[in-house]
Design a protein around this motif. Structure first.
Motif, mmCIF file in Angstrom:
data_model
loop_
_atom_site.group_PDB
_atom_site.id
_atom_site.type_symbol
_atom_site.label_atom_id
_atom_site.label_comp_id
_atom_site.label_asym_id
_atom_site.label_seq_id
_atom_site.Cartn_x
_atom_site.Cartn_y
_atom_site.Cartn_z
ATOM 1 N N LEU A 209 40.805 -25.800 -11.191
ATOM 2 C CA LEU A 209 41.863 -25.320 -10.537
ATOM 3 C C LEU A 209 43.033 -25.638 -11.150
ATOM 4 C CD1 LEU A 209 43.076 -26.939 -7.104
ATOM 5 C CD2 LEU A 209 41.649 -28.169 -8.596
ATOM 6 N N MET A 210 44.200 -24.792 -11.361
ATOM 7 C CA MET A 210 45.488 -25.280 -11.865
ATOM 8 C C MET A 210 46.376 -25.442 -10.454
ATOM 9 S SD MET A 210 45.731 -23.414 -15.161
ATOM 10 C CE MET A 210 47.321 -24.064 -15.602
ATOM 11 N N ASP A 211 46.816 -26.704 -10.051
ATOM 12 C CA ASP A 211 47.694 -26.870 -8.940
ATOM 13 C C ASP A 211 49.114 -26.694 -9.203
ATOM 14 O OD1 ASP A 211 48.143 -27.174 -6.389
ATOM 15 O OD2 ASP A 211 47.214 -29.423 -6.364
ATOM 16 N N ARG A 212 50.228 -26.737 -8.450
ATOM 17 C CA ARG A 212 51.454 -26.611 -8.482
ATOM 18 C C ARG A 212 52.229 -27.652 -9.399
ATOM 19 N NH1 ARG A 212 53.112 -25.999 -2.297
ATOM 20 N NH2 ARG A 212 51.524 -27.516 -2.270
ATOM 21 N N GLY A 213 53.438 -27.219 -9.931
ATOM 22 C CA GLY A 213 54.193 -28.162 -10.861
ATOM 23 C C GLY A 213 53.736 -28.223 -12.283
ATOM 24 N N TRP A 214 53.044 -27.395 -12.917
ATOM 25 C CA TRP A 214 52.565 -27.500 -14.165
ATOM 26 C C TRP A 214 53.514 -26.767 -15.287
ATOM 27 C CZ3 TRP A 214 46.788 -27.845 -15.564
ATOM 28 C CH2 TRP A 214 46.091 -28.686 -14.947
ATOM 29 N N GLY A 215 54.189 -27.351 -16.132
ATOM 30 C CA GLY A 215 54.985 -26.704 -17.115
ATOM 31 C C GLY A 215 54.324 -26.272 -18.326
ATOM 32 N N GLN A 216 55.084 -25.473 -19.391
ATOM 33 C CA GLN A 216 54.459 -25.266 -20.519
ATOM 34 C C GLN A 216 53.832 -26.468 -21.258
ATOM 35 O OE1 GLN A 216 57.326 -23.476 -23.026
ATOM 36 N NE2 GLN A 216 55.942 -22.829 -24.795
ATOM 37 N N SER A 217 52.620 -26.551 -21.614
ATOM 38 C CA SER A 217 51.975 -27.535 -22.171
ATOM 39 C C SER A 217 50.614 -27.204 -22.799
ATOM 40 C CB SER A 217 51.709 -28.813 -21.346
ATOM 41 O OG SER A 217 50.741 -28.260 -20.204
ATOM 42 N N THR A 218 50.144 -28.156 -23.689
ATOM 43 C CA THR A 218 48.609 -27.816 -23.987
ATOM 44 C C THR A 218 47.852 -28.367 -23.175
ATOM 45 O OG1 THR A 218 49.542 -27.822 -26.370
ATOM 46 C CG2 THR A 218 47.099 -28.263 -26.061
ATOM 47 N N LEU A 219 46.730 -27.734 -22.643
ATOM 48 C CA LEU A 219 45.680 -28.083 -21.817
ATOM 49 C C LEU A 219 44.509 -28.624 -22.408
ATOM 50 C CD1 LEU A 219 46.381 -25.054 -19.179
ATOM 51 C CD2 LEU A 219 47.284 -27.589 -19.218
ATOM 52 N N VAL A 220 44.075 -27.924 -23.449
ATOM 53 C CA VAL A 220 42.749 -28.285 -24.352
ATOM 54 C C VAL A 220 43.370 -28.833 -25.672
ATOM 55 C CG1 VAL A 220 40.503 -27.732 -25.068
ATOM 56 C CG2 VAL A 220 41.223 -27.139 -22.909
ATOM 57 N N GLU A 221 43.183 -29.959 -26.111
ATOM 58 C CA GLU A 221 43.875 -30.163 -27.337
ATOM 59 C C GLU A 221 43.109 -30.170 -28.494
ATOM 60 O OE1 GLU A 221 47.102 -33.303 -27.226
ATOM 61 O OE2 GLU A 221 46.175 -33.926 -25.253
ATOM 62 N N PHE A 222 43.350 -30.051 -29.705
ATOM 63 C CA PHE A 222 42.461 -29.983 -30.901
ATOM 64 C C PHE A 222 41.395 -30.624 -31.089
ATOM 65 C CE2 PHE A 222 46.461 -27.586 -32.578
ATOM 66 C CZ PHE A 222 47.359 -28.352 -32.163
ATOM 67 N N PRO A 223 40.151 -30.259 -30.921
ATOM 68 C CA PRO A 223 39.045 -31.173 -30.765
ATOM 69 C C PRO A 223 38.833 -31.490 -32.490
ATOM 70 C CG PRO A 223 38.531 -29.062 -29.691
ATOM 71 C CD PRO A 223 39.728 -29.188 -30.161
ATOM 72 N N VAL A 261 44.802 -15.289 -20.389
ATOM 73 C CA VAL A 261 44.290 -14.978 -18.909
ATOM 74 C C VAL A 261 45.490 -15.213 -17.822
ATOM 75 C CG1 VAL A 261 42.896 -15.589 -16.960
ATOM 76 C CG2 VAL A 261 42.151 -15.384 -19.469
ATOM 77 N N LEU A 262 45.919 -14.685 -17.122
ATOM 78 C CA LEU A 262 46.559 -15.175 -15.684
ATOM 79 C C LEU A 262 45.610 -15.755 -14.434
ATOM 80 C CD1 LEU A 262 49.084 -11.909 -15.387
ATOM 81 C CD2 LEU A 262 48.956 -13.953 -17.290
ATOM 82 N N VAL A 263 46.124 -17.051 -14.157
ATOM 83 C CA VAL A 263 45.087 -17.579 -13.139
ATOM 84 C C VAL A 263 46.153 -17.882 -12.059
ATOM 85 C CG1 VAL A 263 43.594 -18.740 -15.043
ATOM 86 C CG2 VAL A 263 45.530 -19.908 -14.204
ATOM 87 N N PRO A 264 45.396 -17.877 -10.722
ATOM 88 C CA PRO A 264 46.189 -18.073 -9.689
ATOM 89 C C PRO A 264 46.389 -19.246 -9.457
ATOM 90 C CG PRO A 264 44.109 -17.591 -8.881
ATOM 91 C CD PRO A 264 44.060 -17.251 -10.269
ATOM 92 N N VAL A 265 47.715 -19.745 -8.910
ATOM 93 C CA VAL A 265 47.857 -21.367 -8.710
ATOM 94 C C VAL A 265 47.180 -21.805 -7.378
ATOM 95 C CG1 VAL A 265 49.768 -23.082 -8.519
ATOM 96 C CG2 VAL A 265 50.180 -21.176 -9.838
ATOM 97 N N GLY A 266 46.544 -23.112 -7.688
ATOM 98 C CA GLY A 266 46.078 -23.845 -6.404
ATOM 99 C C GLY A 266 44.816 -23.275 -5.800
ATOM 100 N N TYR A 267 44.093 -22.453 -6.345
ATOM 101 C CA TYR A 267 42.734 -22.212 -5.857
ATOM 102 C C TYR A 267 41.584 -22.689 -6.714
ATOM 103 C CZ TYR A 267 44.855 -18.630 -2.697
ATOM 104 O OH TYR A 267 45.347 -18.016 -1.896
ATOM 105 N N ASN A 268 40.767 -23.325 -6.014
ATOM 106 C CA ASN A 268 39.475 -24.017 -6.911
ATOM 107 C C ASN A 268 38.375 -22.911 -7.129
ATOM 108 O OD1 ASN A 268 37.242 -25.215 -7.639
ATOM 109 N ND2 ASN A 268 37.308 -26.617 -6.140
#
Length: 325
Positions: A209-223, A261-268
């Protein structure tokens, strides 16, 4: 529910939670990493000659209903290795022989043809990957269970939650008027190698899930093995779509976007549902939105940001994948 906080490489801290019942089972007095155990609430289990798993499944209200799951659609033969299909249908039965199901152990076994015409034996315990969800057989992608030979090495490249494969629905103009997403163009993979690399970076997505309060950022970085690839949260915060708050995530290399992809905030929702939507976007060149079940589905999710929305049952709901123009 195991909960806590974890530090990321950039020193930021994110909260996590994991429903241990989804991954741990008591097997004859021993705790083991396991899967769906559909056989415990199913009877008359069988495997058809054209690749279907069939059973009578018990619901929580004790109703017995017939259900089936097309394993031939979800599994493929890669040079003698049975694996989850990157782009279903996998059609593994076309290059398999002597495929049988031992109903006492739920193990599917047989032989798969290799590229040089030799044959490789395989065995797959369906109880690890199939679950009875209210009378419906559903495939679970359990990243802890190596259901094909090189799962640990390749990290489940290109896998997704196949239980939702038939829930893709086209929806035109669902974004509110005036809302402009950062992603305007989906770049198609240049070749099979690039397509596989996109699948591999998607397979590294590990958030339920993606919870509240996340700003613009890299979530999976360069493997290291996939230089240049990343998955970003595109917008600086969430935005409303049809009454819910959403984030916009994208698979990128340089300035090019290969999946959005658009993902809803706060849902597992479960990591496999995120992966599925990203693969759909890659394959169809469109932005997808993970949307709640239809209003006619009695299993509606709880209100957004309600504490119960993080419970694992939300992950089993028939969330739709809606394609944006």
């Amino acid at each position: 529910m195991l909960k806590g906080s974890a530090r990321r490489k950039n020193s930021s801290v994110v909260t996590f939670q994991l429903q241990l019942d989804d991954y741990v089972a008591n097997v004859e007095g021993k705790l083991e990493i396991c899967g769906g155990f559909f056989s415990r609430t199913s009877s008359q289990i069988s495997f058809t000659g054209d690749g279907w798993l069939e059973a009578l499944c018990q619901t929580t209200s004790n109703e017995i209903v017939p259900s089936s799951l097309n394993l031939n659609f979800y599994l493929e033969n890669i040079n003698g290795v049975l694996r989850f299909a990157d782009s279903p249908p996998g059609n593994f039965m076309a290059t398999a022989r002597n495929v049988t199901l031992d109903t006492s152990t739920t193990k599917l076994s047989g032989s798969l043809e290799r590229v040089h015409s030799s044959w490789q034996n395989f065995e797959l315990n369906l109880d690890y990957n199939v679950q009875n969800v209210e009378g419906k057989l559903m495939w679970l992608l359990n990243p802890h269970v190596p259901y094909y030979a090189d799962e640990n090495e390749r990290g489940g490249s290109g896998s997704y939650d196949a239980s939702d494969a038939q829930l893709v629905e086209y929806a035109a103009s669902i974004l509110p008027h005036g809302l402009v997403l950062r992603v305007q163009q989906i770049t198609p993979p240049a070749n099979q190698k690039e397509k596989n690399e996109i699948a591999s970076i998607i397979a590294k997505w590990d958030l339920d899930l993606m919870d509240r309060g996340w700003g613009q950022s890299t979530l999976v970085e360069f493997p290291k093995e996939l230089p240049g690839w990343r998955i970003d949260n595109q917008e600086n915060g969430s935005f409303p779509v049809d009454g819910l708050q959403y984030y916009s995530i994208a698979v990128q290399k340089g300035r090019n976007v290969y999946s959005s992809v658009l993902v809803p905030v706060g849902y597992n929702l479960g990591k496999s549902r995120f992966r599925h939507a990203m693969l759909l976007s890659r394959d169809n060149g469109k932005v997808y939105r993970i949307a709640p079940p239809k209003a006619t589905d009695p299993r509606q999710p709880p209100p957004q940001f309600d504490p119960s929305s993080s419970q694992s049952w939300v992950a089993s709901l028939n969330w739709e994948y809606k394609q944006l123009q």
